[in-house]
Design a protein around this motif. Structure first.
Motif, PDB file in Angstrom:
ATOM      1  N   ARG A   1       0.872  -1.113   0.095  1.00 46.96           N
ATOM      2  CA  ARG A   1       0.508   0.609  -0.220  1.00 46.96           C
ATOM      3  C   ARG A   1       0.954   1.397  -0.118  1.00 46.96           C
ATOM      4  O   ARG A   1       1.698   0.789   0.272  1.00 46.96           O
ATOM      5  CB  ARG A   1      -1.070  -0.010   1.046  1.00 46.96           C
ATOM      6  N   ASP A   2       0.030   2.404  -0.503  1.00 47.02           N
ATOM      7  CA  ASP A   2       1.142   3.694   0.002  1.00 47.02           C
ATOM      8  C   ASP A   2       1.267   3.752   1.344  1.00 47.02           C
ATOM      9  O   ASP A   2       0.257   3.850   2.177  1.00 47.02           O
ATOM     10  CB  ASP A   2       0.162   4.804  -0.646  1.00 47.02           C
ATOM     11  N   ALA A   3       2.129   5.214   1.977  1.00 44.37           N
ATOM     12  CA  ALA A   3       2.303   4.936   2.764  1.00 44.37           C
ATOM     13  C   ALA A   3       1.465   5.973   3.259  1.00 44.37           C
ATOM     14  O   ALA A   3       0.950   7.267   2.522  1.00 44.37           O
ATOM     15  CB  ALA A   3       3.982   5.996   2.989  1.00 44.37           C
ATOM     16  N   ASP A   4       0.789   6.022   4.436  1.00 42.42           N
ATOM     17  CA  ASP A   4      -0.192   7.499   4.930  1.00 42.42           C
ATOM     18  C   ASP A   4       1.223   7.779   5.749  1.00 42.42           C
ATOM     19  O   ASP A   4       2.052   8.087   6.297  1.00 42.42           O
ATOM     20  CB  ASP A   4      -0.557   6.929   6.127  1.00 42.42           C
ATOM     21  N   THR A   5       0.477   8.965   5.999  1.00 45.16           N
ATOM     22  CA  THR A   5       1.439  10.407   6.592  1.00 45.16           C
ATOM     23  C   THR A   5       1.920  10.724   7.146  1.00 45.16           C
ATOM     24  O   THR A   5       3.365  10.314   7.434  1.00 45.16           O
ATOM     25  CB  THR A   5       0.323  11.873   5.766  1.00 45.16           C
ATOM     26  N   ASP A   6       1.697  10.050   8.550  1.00 42.13           N
ATOM     27  CA  ASP A   6       1.449   9.929   9.941  1.00 42.13           C
ATOM     28  C   ASP A   6       3.048   8.986   9.665  1.00 42.13           C
ATOM     29  O   ASP A   6       3.545   8.640  10.284  1.00 42.13           O
ATOM     30  CB  ASP A   6       0.741   9.276  10.694  1.00 42.13           C
ATOM     31  N   GLY A   7       2.660   7.774   9.300  1.00 43.57           N
ATOM     32  CA  GLY A   7       3.488   6.379   8.696  1.00 43.57           C
ATOM     33  C   GLY A   7       4.576   7.219   8.554  1.00 43.57           C
ATOM     34  O   GLY A   7       6.570   6.701   9.091  1.00 43.57           O
TER      35      GLY A   7
ATOM     36  N   SER B   1       5.862   9.872   7.803  1.00 42.16           N
ATOM     37  CA  SER B   1       6.763  11.432   8.913  1.00 42.16           C
ATOM     38  C   SER B   1       7.588   9.892  10.220  1.00 42.16           C
ATOM     39  O   SER B   1       8.200  11.089  10.332  1.00 42.16           O
ATOM     40  CB  SER B   1       5.896  11.822   9.791  1.00 42.16           C
ATOM     41  N   TYR B   2       7.083   9.310  10.584  1.00 40.72           N
ATOM     42  CA  TYR B   2       7.754   8.493  12.117  1.00 40.72           C
ATOM     43  C   TYR B   2       8.299   7.951  11.917  1.00 40.72           C
ATOM     44  O   TYR B   2       9.596   7.842  11.900  1.00 40.72           O
ATOM     45  CB  TYR B   2       6.313   7.906  12.318  1.00 40.72           C
ATOM     46  N   TRP B   3       8.621   6.315  10.401  1.00 38.52           N
ATOM     47  CA  TRP B   3       9.930   6.334   9.589  1.00 38.52           C
ATOM     48  C   TRP B   3      10.898   7.303   9.344  1.00 38.52           C
ATOM     49  O   TRP B   3      12.001   6.839   9.366  1.00 38.52           O
ATOM     50  CB  TRP B   3       9.171   5.435   9.036  1.00 38.52           C
ATOM     51  N   ALA B   4      10.199   8.539   8.691  1.00 36.16           N
ATOM     52  CA  ALA B   4      11.512   9.403   8.223  1.00 36.16           C
ATOM     53  C   ALA B   4      11.877  10.190   9.587  1.00 36.16           C
ATOM     54  O   ALA B   4      13.852  10.324   9.359  1.00 36.16           O
ATOM     55  CB  ALA B   4      10.659  10.365   7.582  1.00 36.16           C
ATOM     56  N   GLY B   5      11.376  10.154  10.556  1.00 40.95           N
ATOM     57  CA  GLY B   5      11.937  10.676  11.371  1.00 40.95           C
ATOM     58  C   GLY B   5      13.048   9.616  12.905  1.00 40.95           C
ATOM     59  O   GLY B   5      14.092   9.704  13.275  1.00 40.95           O
ATOM     60  N   ARG B   6      12.770   7.974  12.205  1.00 45.04           N
ATOM     61  CA  ARG B   6      13.659   7.235  12.506  1.00 45.04           C
ATOM     62  C   ARG B   6      15.181   7.055  11.879  1.00 45.04           C
ATOM     63  O   ARG B   6      15.988   7.144  12.630  1.00 45.04           O
ATOM     64  CB  ARG B   6      12.774   5.600  12.662  1.00 45.04           C
ATOM     65  N   LEU B   7      14.677   7.743  11.079  1.00 44.60           N
ATOM     66  CA  LEU B   7      15.343   7.296   9.647  1.00 44.60           C
ATOM     67  C   LEU B   7      16.860   8.441  10.430  1.00 44.60           C
ATOM     68  O   LEU B   7      17.856   8.770  10.477  1.00 44.60           O
ATOM     69  CB  LEU B   7      15.685   7.876   8.168  1.00 44.60           C
ATOM     70  N   ALA B   8      16.250   9.624  10.714  1.00 43.89           N
ATOM     71  CA  ALA B   8      16.485  10.839  10.595  1.00 43.89           C
ATOM     72  C   ALA B   8      17.971  10.755  12.419  1.00 43.89           C
ATOM     73  O   ALA B   8      18.174  11.429  12.461  1.00 43.89           O
ATOM     74  CB  ALA B   8      15.773  12.203  10.371  1.00 43.89           C
ATOM     75  N   ASP B   9      18.012  10.594  12.730  1.00 43.54           N
ATOM     76  CA  ASP B   9      17.669   9.326  14.402  1.00 43.54           C
ATOM     77  C   ASP B   9      18.401   8.270  14.903  1.00 43.54           C
ATOM     78  O   ASP B   9      19.859   8.197  14.965  1.00 43.54           O
ATOM     79  CB  ASP B   9      16.814   9.207  15.350  1.00 43.54           C
ATOM     80  N   GLY B  10      19.185   7.849  12.732  1.00 41.38           N
ATOM     81  CA  GLY B  10      20.278   7.360  12.733  1.00 41.38           C
ATOM     82  C   GLY B  10      19.959   5.318  13.285  1.00 41.38           C
ATOM     83  O   GLY B  10      20.786   4.702  12.593  1.00 41.38           O
TER      84      GLY B  10
END
Length: 76
Positions: free
Chosen positions: A23-29, A31-40
């Protein structure tokens, strides 16, 4: 080969949603995973989280096979 090492963070997240959750990514999901990547958080750990999620468990994902754990996760 390892998954997603050459993709941008957004493309990597989209790849996981598309191929693992079908499925396509939902906005909240996303954003959450992008934040996890940004956190290293390592991409392998994130991919494993998708593969082992309750949502993925409810799907038949015949084309994805998880091999190894942690930093050694590979997809065949």
């Amino acid at each position: 080969a390892t998954i997603g090492q050459t993709q941008s963070p957004d493309d990597f997240i989209d790849l996981l949603y598309t191929h693992m959750l079908r499925r396509d990514a939902d906005t909240d999901g996303a954003s959450y995973w992008a934040g996890r990547l940004a956190d290293g958080v390592d991409r392998h750990e994130i991919a494993a989280s998708f593969a082992l999620s309750n949502e993925a468990a409810g799907l038949e994902i015949a084309h994805v096979r998880l091999l190894g754990s942690g930093a050694e996760v590979l997809f065949a």
